[in-house]
Design a protein around this motif. Structure first.
Motif, PDB file in Angstrom:
ATOM      1  N   LEU A  15     -19.264 -61.369  34.977  1.00 23.96           N
ATOM      2  CA  LEU A  15     -18.846 -62.190  33.836  1.00 23.96           C
ATOM      3  C   LEU A  15     -18.394 -61.301  32.679  1.00 23.96           C
ATOM      4  CD1 LEU A  15     -21.583 -64.989  33.820  1.00 23.96           C
ATOM      5  CD2 LEU A  15     -19.130 -65.314  34.229  1.00 23.96           C
ATOM      6  N   ALA A  16     -19.168 -60.248  32.408  1.00 20.94           N
ATOM      7  CA  ALA A  16     -18.808 -59.324  31.338  1.00 20.94           C
ATOM      8  C   ALA A  16     -17.478 -58.629  31.649  1.00 20.94           C
ATOM      9  CB  ALA A  16     -19.916 -58.290  31.145  1.00 20.94           C
ATOM     10  N   HIS A  17     -17.290 -58.264  32.918  1.00 23.55           N
ATOM     11  CA  HIS A  17     -16.048 -57.588  33.319  1.00 23.55           C
ATOM     12  C   HIS A  17     -14.851 -58.520  33.147  1.00 23.55           C
ATOM     13  CE1 HIS A  17     -13.509 -54.756  35.472  1.00 23.55           C
ATOM     14  NE2 HIS A  17     -13.102 -55.746  36.260  1.00 23.55           N
ATOM     15  N   TYR A  18     -14.998 -59.774  33.560  1.00 21.46           N
ATOM     16  CA  TYR A  18     -13.904 -60.739  33.417  1.00 21.46           C
ATOM     17  C   TYR A  18     -13.569 -60.964  31.943  1.00 21.46           C
ATOM     18  CZ  TYR A  18     -13.018 -62.375  38.182  1.00 21.46           C
ATOM     19  OH  TYR A  18     -12.619 -62.473  39.491  1.00 21.46           O
ATOM     20  N   ASN A  19     -14.586 -61.165  31.116  1.00 21.25           N
ATOM     21  CA  ASN A  19     -14.347 -61.423  29.694  1.00 21.25           C
ATOM     22  C   ASN A  19     -13.698 -60.223  29.004  1.00 21.25           C
ATOM     23  OD1 ASN A  19     -15.320 -64.133  29.336  1.00 21.25           O
ATOM     24  ND2 ASN A  19     -17.401 -63.365  29.636  1.00 21.25           N
ATOM     25  N   ASN A  20     -14.151 -59.022  29.353  1.00 25.55           N
ATOM     26  CA  ASN A  20     -13.534 -57.823  28.785  1.00 25.55           C
ATOM     27  C   ASN A  20     -12.079 -57.688  29.229  1.00 25.55           C
ATOM     28  OD1 ASN A  20     -15.913 -57.114  27.496  1.00 25.55           O
ATOM     29  ND2 ASN A  20     -16.607 -55.784  29.147  1.00 25.55           N
ATOM     30  N   SER A  21     -11.831 -58.032  30.487  1.00 22.32           N
ATOM     31  CA  SER A  21     -10.458 -57.933  31.006  1.00 22.32           C
ATOM     32  C   SER A  21      -9.546 -58.962  30.348  1.00 22.32           C
ATOM     33  CB  SER A  21     -10.459 -58.119  32.525  1.00 22.32           C
ATOM     34  OG  SER A  21     -11.190 -57.094  33.160  1.00 22.32           O
ATOM     35  N   LEU A  22     -10.074 -60.169  30.091  1.00 21.49           N
ATOM     36  CA  LEU A  22      -9.278 -61.192  29.418  1.00 21.49           C
ATOM     37  C   LEU A  22      -8.893 -60.740  28.009  1.00 21.49           C
ATOM     38  CD1 LEU A  22     -11.035 -64.513  30.509  1.00 21.49           C
ATOM     39  CD2 LEU A  22      -8.607 -63.949  30.790  1.00 21.49           C
ATOM     40  N   GLU A  23      -9.821 -60.089  27.349  1.00 23.35           N
ATOM     41  CA  GLU A  23      -9.529 -59.588  26.016  1.00 23.35           C
ATOM     42  C   GLU A  23      -8.516 -58.443  26.060  1.00 23.35           C
ATOM     43  OE1 GLU A  23     -11.933 -57.659  22.195  1.00 23.35           O
ATOM     44  OE2 GLU A  23     -13.041 -58.600  23.853  1.00 23.35           O
ATOM     45  N   LYS A  24      -8.659 -57.621  27.081  1.00 23.87           N
ATOM     46  CA  LYS A  24      -7.776 -56.450  27.205  1.00 23.87           C
ATOM     47  C   LYS A  24      -6.349 -56.850  27.566  1.00 23.87           C
ATOM     48  CE  LYS A  24      -7.436 -52.059  29.724  1.00 23.87           C
ATOM     49  NZ  LYS A  24      -8.102 -51.179  30.739  1.00 23.87           N
ATOM     50  N   TYR A  25      -6.208 -57.862  28.440  1.00 21.83           N
ATOM     51  CA  TYR A  25      -4.885 -58.253  28.933  1.00 21.83           C
ATOM     52  C   TYR A  25      -4.450 -59.615  28.401  1.00 21.83           C
ATOM     53  CZ  TYR A  25      -5.870 -54.480  32.227  1.00 21.83           C
ATOM     54  OH  TYR A  25      -6.191 -53.259  32.789  1.00 21.83           O
ATOM     55  N   HIS A  26      -4.857 -59.948  27.175  1.00 24.04           N
ATOM     56  CA  HIS A  26      -4.535 -61.267  26.622  1.00 24.04           C
ATOM     57  C   HIS A  26      -3.030 -61.468  26.436  1.00 24.04           C
ATOM     58  CE1 HIS A  26      -4.558 -58.661  23.065  1.00 24.04           C
ATOM     59  NE2 HIS A  26      -3.741 -59.535  22.519  1.00 24.04           N
ATOM     60  N   ASP A  27      -2.291 -60.359  26.330  1.00 23.29           N
ATOM     61  CA  ASP A  27      -0.842 -60.469  26.123  1.00 23.29           C
ATOM     62  C   ASP A  27      -0.062 -60.464  27.433  1.00 23.29           C
ATOM     63  OD1 ASP A  27      -1.523 -57.891  26.721  1.00 23.29           O
ATOM     64  OD2 ASP A  27      -0.159 -56.947  25.255  1.00 23.29           O
ATOM     65  N   ASN A  28      -0.786 -60.525  28.559  1.00 21.84           N
ATOM     66  CA  ASN A  28      -0.132 -60.573  29.872  1.00 21.84           C
ATOM     67  C   ASN A  28      -0.406 -61.956  30.480  1.00 21.84           C
ATOM     68  OD1 ASN A  28       0.466 -60.384  32.666  1.00 21.84           O
ATOM     69  ND2 ASN A  28       0.188 -58.160  32.610  1.00 21.84           N
ATOM     70  N   PRO A  29       0.528 -62.905  30.332  1.00 18.65           N
ATOM     71  CA  PRO A  29       0.288 -64.296  30.761  1.00 18.65           C
ATOM     72  C   PRO A  29      -0.089 -64.426  32.234  1.00 18.65           C
ATOM     73  CG  PRO A  29       2.280 -64.133  29.445  1.00 18.65           C
ATOM     74  CD  PRO A  29       1.853 -62.735  29.743  1.00 18.65           C
ATOM     75  N   LEU A  31      -1.423 -62.139  34.385  1.00 22.41           N
ATOM     76  CA  LEU A  31      -2.734 -61.564  34.683  1.00 22.41           C
ATOM     77  C   LEU A  31      -3.848 -62.382  34.025  1.00 22.41           C
ATOM     78  CD1 LEU A  31      -4.215 -59.344  36.140  1.00 22.41           C
ATOM     79  CD2 LEU A  31      -3.890 -57.859  34.159  1.00 22.41           C
ATOM     80  N   SER A  32      -3.619 -62.838  32.804  1.00 22.18           N
ATOM     81  CA  SER A  32      -4.615 -63.646  32.103  1.00 22.18           C
ATOM     82  C   SER A  32      -4.901 -64.931  32.863  1.00 22.18           C
ATOM     83  CB  SER A  32      -4.135 -63.989  30.694  1.00 22.18           C
ATOM     84  OG  SER A  32      -4.077 -62.831  29.896  1.00 22.18           O
ATOM     85  N   SER A  33      -3.858 -65.532  33.412  1.00 23.86           N
ATOM     86  CA  SER A  33      -4.025 -66.772  34.176  1.00 23.86           C
ATOM     87  C   SER A  33      -4.898 -66.542  35.405  1.00 23.86           C
ATOM     88  CB  SER A  33      -2.655 -67.306  34.596  1.00 23.86           C
ATOM     89  OG  SER A  33      -2.793 -68.452  35.401  1.00 23.86           O
ATOM     90  N   MET A  34      -4.655 -65.452  36.118  1.00 27.94           N
ATOM     91  CA  MET A  34      -5.455 -65.150  37.311  1.00 27.94           C
ATOM     92  C   MET A  34      -6.909 -64.845  36.942  1.00 27.94           C
ATOM     93  SD  MET A  34      -2.858 -62.987  39.787  1.00 27.94           S
ATOM     94  CE  MET A  34      -2.369 -61.789  38.541  1.00 27.94           C
ATOM     95  N   LEU A  35      -7.090 -64.139  35.832  1.00 29.63           N
ATOM     96  CA  LEU A  35      -8.442 -63.825  35.389  1.00 29.63           C
ATOM     97  C   LEU A  35      -9.207 -65.086  35.008  1.00 29.63           C
ATOM     98  CD1 LEU A  35      -7.738 -60.636  33.221  1.00 29.63           C
ATOM     99  CD2 LEU A  35      -9.134 -60.722  35.300  1.00 29.63           C
ATOM    100  N   GLN A  36      -8.533 -66.023  34.371  1.00 31.39           N
ATOM    101  CA  GLN A  36      -9.179 -67.274  33.975  1.00 31.39           C
ATOM    102  C   GLN A  36      -9.607 -68.085  35.193  1.00 31.39           C
ATOM    103  OE1 GLN A  36      -6.291 -69.076  31.401  1.00 31.39           O
ATOM    104  NE2 GLN A  36      -6.719 -67.678  29.706  1.00 31.39           N
ATOM    105  N   VAL A  37      -8.785 -68.079  36.230  1.00 34.07           N
ATOM    106  CA  VAL A  37      -9.151 -68.775  37.468  1.00 34.07           C
ATOM    107  C   VAL A  37     -10.398 -68.148  38.083  1.00 34.07           C
ATOM    108  CG1 VAL A  37      -8.440 -69.267  39.848  1.00 34.07           C
ATOM    109  CG2 VAL A  37      -6.820 -69.574  37.962  1.00 34.07           C
ATOM    110  N   GLY A  38     -10.408 -66.811  38.138  1.00 33.10           N
ATOM    111  CA  GLY A  38     -11.575 -66.122  38.685  1.00 33.10           C
ATOM    112  C   GLY A  38     -12.817 -66.354  37.847  1.00 33.10           C
ATOM    113  N   LEU A  39     -12.662 -66.374  36.531  1.00 30.26           N
ATOM    114  CA  LEU A  39     -13.791 -66.588  35.629  1.00 30.26           C
ATOM    115  C   LEU A  39     -14.376 -67.979  35.805  1.00 30.26           C
ATOM    116  CD1 LEU A  39     -15.571 -65.503  33.357  1.00 30.26           C
ATOM    117  CD2 LEU A  39     -13.852 -66.324  31.727  1.00 30.26           C
ATOM    118  N   ARG A  40     -13.510 -68.977  35.932  1.00 24.87           N
ATOM    119  CA  ARG A  40     -13.998 -70.344  36.126  1.00 24.87           C
ATOM    120  C   ARG A  40     -14.773 -70.472  37.429  1.00 24.87           C
ATOM    121  NH1 ARG A  40      -8.925 -71.852  33.854  1.00 24.87           N
ATOM    122  NH2 ARG A  40      -8.053 -72.181  35.937  1.00 24.87           N
ATOM    123  N   LYS A  41     -14.288 -69.833  38.467  1.00 30.02           N
ATOM    124  CA  LYS A  41     -14.990 -69.873  39.759  1.00 30.02           C
ATOM    125  C   LYS A  41     -16.352 -69.190  39.659  1.00 30.02           C
ATOM    126  CE  LYS A  41     -13.651 -71.175  43.142  1.00 30.02           C
ATOM    127  NZ  LYS A  41     -13.853 -72.476  43.869  1.00 30.02           N
TER     128      LYS A  41
END
Length: 209
Positions: A15-29, A31-41
């Motif tokens: 969870l921490a890794h996903y949240n950090n990655s979302l913050e890091k790649y927030h300007d990459n639509p 990658l952010s979309s894929m991370l959000q899907v993984g985070l929700r799962k």
């Protein structure tokens, strides 16, 4: 083999890794979309652990972590809810369990130079009467022991079983549960294939006769 002790810490790490990655790649639509899907799962499976207090117990009954693990990583509301569920689990299934405390041959409840059976019994009984604590609250009141790397060995020791007879039973029940069923399923599947092969060989031999 990994046990339930590692489930919640592993999810917390991811969870921490996903949240950090979302913050890091927030300007990459993309990658952010894929991370959000993984985070929700991942959050979906994390929420499912709420229905089984054994996941919380597996962390708390690791003497190297206890409740300090959650207090430094979870929100106050999450910790309060987790404490309530684990307390109910302990009181319902283990607190009042009664069984003759037969000592196994060659199993001493104290190491050489340590306190005697009487000293351990007296400490347990005196503290319980003087403070109103039961085994679980006594255990939680003690500081974590970060040098302990094998929780099951800790609870299997004669000392732990003398000081915490019912809590040690609960700990060994929970800490013996594998984190995943893949390994047991693989074992049974392998044996099933062997049996099928053996039956096939026997049938072929009978047919040849």
């Amino acid at each position: 083999m990994s046990t339930l002790t590692h489930v919640l810490p592993s999810i917390d790490y991811l969870l921490a890794h996903y949240n950090n990655s979302l913050e890091k790649y927030h300007d990459n639509p993309q990658l952010s979309s894929m991370l959000q899907v993984g985070l929700r799962k991942l959050e979906k499976y994390f929420n499912k652990t709420d229905s089984a207090p054994a996941y919380i117990a597996a962390v708390v009954l690791n003497p190297a972590w206890k409740w300090e693990y959650f207090q430094t990583r979870w929100t106050r509301e999450q910790v309060i809810a987790a404490r309530r569920r684990l307390k109910q689990y302990w009181e319902t299934l283990y607190k009042d369990f009664r069984e003759p405390r037969n000592q196994m041959p060659g199993d001493s409840p104290y190491a050489a130079g340590d306190r005697s059976d009487f000293d351990l019994w007296y400490q347990l009984d005196y503290v319980a009467v003087a403070t109103g604590m039961n085994e679980y609250t006594q255990y939680c009141a003690c500081s974590p022991e970060p040098d302990i790397s094998d929780p099951r060995s800790y609870w299997m020791s004669g000392r732990s079983r003398t000081l915490f007879p019912n809590l040690s039973r609960m700990a060994l029940d929970i800490l013996s549960i594998p984190a995943m069923s893949a390994e047991p399923e693989r074992l049974f599947s392998g044996q099933s294939r062997r049996l099928q092969q053996g039956v096939t060989v026997c049938v072929m031999k009978l047919l040849r006769r």
